[in-house]
Scaffold this motif. Structure first.
Motif, PDB file in Angstrom:
ATOM      1  N   VAL A 168       0.843  -1.201   0.000  1.00  0.00           N
ATOM      2  CA  VAL A 168       0.000   0.000   0.000  1.00  0.00           C
ATOM      3  C   VAL A 168       0.878   1.252   0.000  1.00  0.00           C
ATOM      4  O   VAL A 168       0.578   2.234  -0.679  1.00  0.00           O
ATOM      5  CB  VAL A 168      -0.982  -0.012   1.194  1.00  0.00           C
ATOM      6  CG1 VAL A 168      -1.781   1.267   1.261  1.00  0.00           C
ATOM      7  CG2 VAL A 168      -1.918  -1.214   1.101  1.00  0.00           C
ATOM      8  N   CYS A 169       1.970   1.218   0.737  1.00  0.00           N
ATOM      9  CA  CYS A 169       2.922   2.336   0.766  1.00  0.00           C
ATOM     10  C   CYS A 169       3.451   2.616  -0.639  1.00  0.00           C
ATOM     11  O   CYS A 169       3.502   3.773  -1.078  1.00  0.00           O
ATOM     12  CB  CYS A 169       4.073   2.006   1.716  1.00  0.00           C
ATOM     13  SG  CYS A 169       5.438   3.161   1.657  1.00  0.00           S
ATOM     14  N   LEU A 170       3.824   1.580  -1.354  1.00  0.00           N
ATOM     15  CA  LEU A 170       4.340   1.746  -2.709  1.00  0.00           C
ATOM     16  C   LEU A 170       3.248   2.231  -3.657  1.00  0.00           C
ATOM     17  O   LEU A 170       3.499   3.021  -4.569  1.00  0.00           O
ATOM     18  CB  LEU A 170       4.941   0.429  -3.200  1.00  0.00           C
ATOM     19  CG  LEU A 170       5.950   0.515  -4.321  1.00  0.00           C
ATOM     20  CD1 LEU A 170       7.098   1.445  -3.970  1.00  0.00           C
ATOM     21  CD2 LEU A 170       6.490  -0.863  -4.632  1.00  0.00           C
ATOM     22  N   VAL A 207       4.777  -3.303  -9.925  1.00  0.00           N
ATOM     23  CA  VAL A 207       4.841  -4.214  -8.777  1.00  0.00           C
ATOM     24  C   VAL A 207       3.520  -4.195  -8.006  1.00  0.00           C
ATOM     25  O   VAL A 207       2.977  -5.244  -7.657  1.00  0.00           O
ATOM     26  CB  VAL A 207       6.029  -3.849  -7.851  1.00  0.00           C
ATOM     27  CG1 VAL A 207       5.964  -4.622  -6.541  1.00  0.00           C
ATOM     28  CG2 VAL A 207       7.338  -4.106  -8.558  1.00  0.00           C
ATOM     29  N   VAL A 208       2.999  -3.005  -7.767  1.00  0.00           N
ATOM     30  CA  VAL A 208       1.754  -2.883  -7.012  1.00  0.00           C
ATOM     31  C   VAL A 208       0.580  -3.473  -7.785  1.00  0.00           C
ATOM     32  O   VAL A 208      -0.267  -4.158  -7.210  1.00  0.00           O
ATOM     33  CB  VAL A 208       1.491  -1.408  -6.632  1.00  0.00           C
ATOM     34  CG1 VAL A 208       0.095  -1.215  -6.094  1.00  0.00           C
ATOM     35  CG2 VAL A 208       2.518  -0.938  -5.625  1.00  0.00           C
ATOM     36  N   ALA A 209       0.535  -3.229  -9.086  1.00  0.00           N
ATOM     37  CA  ALA A 209      -0.546  -3.794  -9.899  1.00  0.00           C
ATOM     38  C   ALA A 209      -0.546  -5.313  -9.816  1.00  0.00           C
ATOM     39  O   ALA A 209      -1.593  -5.942  -9.675  1.00  0.00           O
ATOM     40  CB  ALA A 209      -0.414  -3.334 -11.346  1.00  0.00           C
ATOM     41  N   CYS A 223       4.491   7.868   3.051  1.00  0.00           N
ATOM     42  CA  CYS A 223       3.529   6.884   2.528  1.00  0.00           C
ATOM     43  C   CYS A 223       3.298   5.736   3.506  1.00  0.00           C
ATOM     44  O   CYS A 223       2.198   5.193   3.557  1.00  0.00           O
ATOM     45  CB  CYS A 223       4.004   6.367   1.173  1.00  0.00           C
ATOM     46  SG  CYS A 223       3.935   7.627  -0.113  1.00  0.00           S
ATOM     47  N   ARG A 224       4.312   5.355   4.286  1.00  0.00           N
ATOM     48  CA  ARG A 224       4.118   4.310   5.296  1.00  0.00           C
ATOM     49  C   ARG A 224       3.127   4.768   6.359  1.00  0.00           C
ATOM     50  O   ARG A 224       2.289   3.991   6.811  1.00  0.00           O
ATOM     51  CB  ARG A 224       5.437   3.920   5.937  1.00  0.00           C
ATOM     52  CG  ARG A 224       6.203   2.914   5.128  1.00  0.00           C
ATOM     53  CD  ARG A 224       7.380   2.350   5.878  1.00  0.00           C
ATOM     54  NE  ARG A 224       7.996   1.293   5.085  1.00  0.00           N
ATOM     55  CZ  ARG A 224       9.287   1.060   5.057  1.00  0.00           C
ATOM     56  NH1 ARG A 224      10.127   1.791   5.774  1.00  0.00           N
ATOM     57  NH2 ARG A 224       9.767   0.078   4.324  1.00  0.00           N
ATOM     58  N   VAL A 225       3.227   6.016   6.753  1.00  0.00           N
ATOM     59  CA  VAL A 225       2.281   6.566   7.734  1.00  0.00           C
ATOM     60  C   VAL A 225       0.864   6.534   7.154  1.00  0.00           C
ATOM     61  O   VAL A 225      -0.084   6.094   7.813  1.00  0.00           O
ATOM     62  CB  VAL A 225       2.680   8.004   8.149  1.00  0.00           C
ATOM     63  CG1 VAL A 225       1.589   8.666   8.968  1.00  0.00           C
ATOM     64  CG2 VAL A 225       3.995   7.988   8.901  1.00  0.00           C
ATOM     65  N   GLN A 226       0.728   6.979   5.905  1.00  0.00           N
ATOM     66  CA  GLN A 226      -0.595   6.961   5.253  1.00  0.00           C
ATOM     67  C   GLN A 226      -1.115   5.533   5.099  1.00  0.00           C
ATOM     68  O   GLN A 226      -2.308   5.278   5.268  1.00  0.00           O
ATOM     69  CB  GLN A 226      -0.506   7.617   3.881  1.00  0.00           C
ATOM     70  CG  GLN A 226      -0.251   9.099   3.903  1.00  0.00           C
ATOM     71  CD  GLN A 226      -0.090   9.640   2.493  1.00  0.00           C
ATOM     72  OE1 GLN A 226      -0.684   9.135   1.542  1.00  0.00           O
ATOM     73  NE2 GLN A 226       0.742  10.663   2.355  1.00  0.00           N
ATOM     74  N   ALA A 227      -0.223   4.600   4.762  1.00  0.00           N
ATOM     75  CA  ALA A 227      -0.625   3.205   4.544  1.00  0.00           C
ATOM     76  C   ALA A 227      -1.161   2.571   5.823  1.00  0.00           C
ATOM     77  O   ALA A 227      -2.102   1.779   5.775  1.00  0.00           O
ATOM     78  CB  ALA A 227       0.546   2.391   4.005  1.00  0.00           C
TER      79      ALA A 227
END
Length: 126
Positions: A17-19, A39-41, A85-89
């Motif tokens: 999710v971060c990525l 990668v995320v897809a 992004c880790r915080v948001q994830a």
């Protein structure tokens, strides 16, 4: 041992999710966005390239390919973007999915099935 595996799985989910978020961040370089999006897809696709019901190699992508892709892509994203992004994830309640990636993987499987069918047809016809 089981708690370490569970913690590792949670880390992989969070980093996916971060990525996903990092690929949408304007501070991320274009080449990192391209790899991160790929990668995320794949990771969020509801369809695996190698289905899980195939013994041993079915879980290969979940255990090795996805974490390896995450690791490489996250090395390309600036550290401050990853931290944000880790915080948001960790705050997101719903995991995103990729329907486009599912369609691409489905097309790959259909193309492979058509190619195998053609080879079998040609072998029988000759």
């Amino acid at each position: 041992m089981q708690s370490r595996v569970r913690q590792w799985a949670q880390t992989v989910k969070r980093d996916t999710v971060c990525l996903y978020l990092a690929a949408r961040d304007p501070r991320t370089p274009w080449y990192a966005k391209a790899l991160a999006a790929s990668v995320v897809a794949y990771a969020l696709s509801p369809i695996d390239l190698i289905p899980d019901f195939i013994p041993i190699i079915g879980f290969f992508d979940d255990i090795l390919l996805v974490p390896l892709g995450l690791w490489i892509a996250m090395r390309m994203v600036p550290d401050d973007v990853i931290e944000d992004c880790r915080v948001q994830a960790t705050q997101l309640t719903e995991r995103p999915t990729s329907k486009t990636a599912a369609l691409v993987i489905l097309a790959i499987w259909m193309g492979a099935a058509a190619a195998i069918g053609w080879v079998i047809y040609e072998a029988i016809a000759s």
